[in-house]
Design a protein around this motif. Structure first.
Motif: not given
Lengths: 198, 167
Positions: B94-114
């Motif tokens: 498990m690693r912290p994302l120091a600069s956050g999580l990018e969401i590109k135009p049109g992209q769907t990002v799922e925060l989910k188990p594993s």
């Protein structure tokens, strides 16, 4: 002249490295196709820890029982509670047969996972699951015997998390490694599989 | 005249209050701010005594510019980090994302188990099944989005069943 010698040296070194690599691959593949008994001997071993009730626990307490082992830590938000929940479901599906097996949750974070912390944590799961901790050396010895890798990873503000091998091991009645226990099945299928080894 | 002024003052105050609302609630589990759509925040009940929990959510960028989830906060946790979990050869990291999580135009990002998740640390109390909690997600461009996390049972690996109509 000296340039030629050094070029020759480079070629010889490269050839030697290539040969060493090939030998390494052969040795690796050889070990992979080795007999099951060799592999079985490689994973598992003595356990000298303390359970969530503060009582000593050793591999002798598992004599004659096939059992499951999972290493983890309570400051683990995802894999650990999910696996413990699924193991609880397996125990529930086993019914009475659950008394003939054991499921061990061995912490790799004894610094924070005291017997009391484990007692609280394990109370959220099936009573057949046993939480084990110990001093750093005792935990390291068991992890080494089970070929479990773990490492403390610092986080901001003095916190930390752990990297670790998150595999459920199925061990036989003599404490020998059978296989990783596939947790991607239904609890019923997992219980049926485990029952075959009891 | 005085009454008109008074009404205007109330209207202005209401307008001001509205404009500071960080997000518009679209549906029960869906939130929107600028080009960012946040869907189905959920978490799991914590085992007794646990001081960490994971928060999951689906984020969609409907705009033409990249955005970034930079952090989150909630009253139930002392701090929240954005983490990525990876599983490699049976080893969980498990690693912290120091600069956050990018969401590109049109992209769907799922925060989910594993996978990606919000790591809720220093919990102030247990997270209990069926007891949703509020949180604020921070985005670099879209600003902050107030959301509510539904809470499933201990060890759940998918969102609570009552949200099934979203899929």
């Amino acid at each position: 002249m000296s340039r030629q010698v050094s070029r020759l040296m480079v070629i010889m070194t490269a050839s030697f490295a290539t040969l060493a690599c090939c030998l390494g691959v052969i040795a690796f593949v050889g070990s992979r196709i080795g007999t099951g008994s060799v592999q079985a001997a490689a994973i598992g071993g003595p356990i000298h820890l303390t359970d969530q009730n503060g009582q000593p626990f050793s591999d002798q307490d598992l004599k004659g029982k096939s059992f499951l082992v999972f290493f983890g830590f309570t400051h683990c938000p995802d894999v650990c509670p999910t696996t413990l929940f699924e193991l609880s479901e397996v125990m529930r599906h086993l019914g009475k047969d659950a008394d003939r097996t054991a499921a061990l949750f061995i912490t790799v974070d004894p610094e924070r996972d005291t017997p009391q912390a484990l007692k609280d944590y394990m109370s959220s799961f099936d009573p057949h699951l046993r939480g084990l901790t110990g001093d750093q050396d005792a935990v390291a010895a068991v992890a080494k015997a089970y070929r479990v890798y773990y490492r403390k990873v610092p986080l901001e503000g003095g916190d930390y998390t752990m990297d670790l091998t998150a595999i459920v091991y199925l061990m036989d009645k003599e404490g020998r490694f059978v296989s990783p226990f596939n947790m991607r099945r239904t609890a019923e299928a997992e219980a049926d599989d485990l029952r075959k080894h009891l | 005249m005085e009454a008109v002024m008074k009404n205007f003052a109330i209207f202005a105050a209401a307008l001001a209050a509205l404009s500071t609302l960080p997000a518009v609630i679209v549906g029960a589990q869906e939130y929107k701010a600028g080009s960012i759509e946040v869907d189905q925040p959920w978490s799991t009940a914590t085992p007794r005594g646990a001081s960490v929990a994971a928060g999951y959510v689906t984020i969609k960028n409907t705009g033409t510019e990249p955005d970034r989830l930079t952090g989150a906060s909630t009253a139930v946790a002392g701090k929240v980090e954005i983490h990525e979990m990876t599983m490699d050869n049976g080893i969980m990291r498990m690693r912290p994302l120091a600069s956050g999580l990018e969401i590109k135009p049109g992209q769907t990002v799922e925060l989910k188990p594993s996978s990606f998740h919000l790591m809720l640390m220093n919990l102030k109390g247990p997270i209990q099944q069926g007891m949703p909690f509020k949180a604020t997600l921070m985005f670099a461009k879209a600003g902050s989005v107030d959301v509510e996390f539904a809470v499933g049972p201990v060890g759940a690996s998918s969102p609570p069943a009552q949200d099934a109509h979203h899929h």
